[in-house]
Scaffold this motif. Sequence first.
Motif, short mmCIF file in Angstrom:
data_model
loop_
_atom_site.label_atom_id
_atom_site.label_comp_id
_atom_site.label_asym_id
_atom_site.label_seq_id
_atom_site.Cartn_x
_atom_site.Cartn_y
_atom_site.Cartn_z
N PRO A 74 0.64 -1.26 0.10
CA PRO A 74 0.00 0.08 0.03
C PRO A 74 0.80 1.40 0.12
N GLY A 75 0.37 2.05 -0.79
CA GLY A 75 1.29 3.42 -0.91
C GLY A 75 2.52 3.35 -1.53
N ASP A 76 2.96 2.17 -2.27
CA ASP A 76 4.15 2.14 -3.05
C ASP A 76 3.75 2.15 -4.25
N ASP A 77 4.86 1.90 -5.22
CA ASP A 77 4.59 1.85 -6.77
C ASP A 77 5.70 1.13 -7.35
N ILE A 78 5.75 0.74 -8.78
CA ILE A 78 6.76 0.09 -9.48
C ILE A 78 7.94 1.20 -9.81
N GLY A 79 7.64 2.48 -9.53
CA GLY A 79 8.46 3.55 -10.00
C GLY A 79 8.43 3.93 -11.75
N LEU A 80 8.44 5.17 -11.82
CA LEU A 80 8.48 5.49 -13.35
C LEU A 80 9.30 5.00 -14.01
N GLU A 81 9.13 4.57 -15.17
CA GLU A 81 10.10 3.63 -16.07
C GLU A 81 9.47 3.62 -17.49
N SER A 82 10.50 3.41 -18.54
CA SER A 82 10.14 3.08 -19.76
C SER A 82 11.30 2.02 -20.27
N HIS A 83 10.77 1.02 -20.88
CA HIS A 83 11.44 -0.09 -21.49
C HIS A 83 11.42 0.07 -23.16
N PRO A 84 12.57 0.67 -23.60
CA PRO A 84 12.42 1.00 -25.18
C PRO A 84 12.12 -0.39 -25.92
N GLU A 85 12.55 -1.36 -25.57
CA GLU A 85 12.19 -2.64 -26.51
C GLU A 85 11.47 -3.65 -26.03
N THR A 86 10.67 -3.46 -25.12
CA THR A 86 9.72 -4.51 -24.18
C THR A 86 8.28 -3.95 -24.18
N ASP A 87 7.54 -4.74 -24.70
CA ASP A 87 6.00 -4.47 -24.52
C ASP A 87 5.71 -5.42 -23.21
N PRO A 101 2.94 -0.23 -24.16
CA PRO A 101 3.73 -0.41 -25.45
C PRO A 101 5.17 -0.11 -25.00
N ALA A 102 5.94 -0.74 -26.02
CA ALA A 102 7.61 -0.41 -25.91
C ALA A 102 7.63 1.12 -25.78
N GLY A 103 8.68 1.74 -25.14
CA GLY A 103 9.03 2.97 -24.99
C GLY A 103 7.99 3.82 -24.36
N THR A 104 7.18 3.45 -23.83
CA THR A 104 5.97 4.24 -22.85
C THR A 104 6.37 4.36 -21.62
N TRP A 105 6.61 5.71 -21.16
CA TRP A 105 6.79 5.77 -19.67
C TRP A 105 5.64 5.32 -19.05
N HIS A 106 5.83 4.63 -17.82
CA HIS A 106 4.64 4.13 -17.12
C HIS A 106 5.05 4.02 -15.58
N ASN A 107 3.80 4.11 -14.81
CA ASN A 107 3.92 3.59 -13.37
C ASN A 107 2.65 3.25 -12.69
N VAL A 108 2.73 2.24 -11.97
CA VAL A 108 1.64 1.80 -11.38
C VAL A 108 1.73 1.91 -9.89
N THR A 109 0.81 2.63 -9.23
CA THR A 109 0.66 2.96 -7.73
C THR A 109 -0.37 2.23 -7.12
N ASN A 110 -0.05 1.57 -5.93
CA ASN A 110 -1.06 0.81 -5.14
C ASN A 110 -1.81 2.21 -4.43
N THR A 111 -3.03 2.36 -4.66
CA THR A 111 -4.00 3.32 -3.89
C THR A 111 -4.77 2.73 -2.58
N GLY A 112 -4.72 1.33 -2.62
CA GLY A 112 -5.42 0.67 -1.71
C GLY A 112 -4.72 0.46 -0.41
N THR A 118 11.65 -7.05 -2.27
CA THR A 118 11.37 -5.45 -2.54
C THR A 118 11.77 -4.96 -3.45
N ALA A 119 11.15 -3.76 -3.83
CA ALA A 119 11.69 -2.81 -5.00
C ALA A 119 13.27 -2.43 -4.76
N GLU A 120 13.62 -2.29 -3.71
CA GLU A 120 15.09 -1.98 -3.53
C GLU A 120 15.90 -3.20 -3.97
#
Length: 158
Positions: A44-57, A93-104, A127-129
Amino acid sequence: MTIADIGPQPQSFDLEKATLANDNYRAVAWSGTYLQVTLMSIPPGDDIGLESHPETDQFLRVDGGRGRVQMGSAEDQLDFDQVVEGGWAIMVPAGTWHNVTNTGDEPLRLYAVYAPVHHAANAVQATAEDAERDEQSGADEPPEWSVQPSEHASDEHA
């Protein structure tokens, strides 16, 4: 439920049950030649971290919890913003900046399908770390049997 990544061999398991039982930030469940399945649990309250994978869908499916997905063409231009919960799918899609946050108030349980393979076979990161440390050290490289793009662009993290 423990899933053993047996590499590019036939595999079958109850994916929803495994996803809901997973307590690790990331656990690689299966690594094939062209794609990979990972299980994720975001506190809860954490996220995957804003990232982009240029060659990975990526295909992500939420099996438990509630969250928010943001995506866009640049790290400061996240014009896609959607609340997600159990049963929702997210296509990145590959190359898209994205983040998923737990809001629950419970872990956000999801699985991700990467194409091409993105993580080390059998990788388990509590952990993400731990995941970040493995990526920085080179311990989280795709297995040698996987097919990777000929010119490998590095992932980007905000």
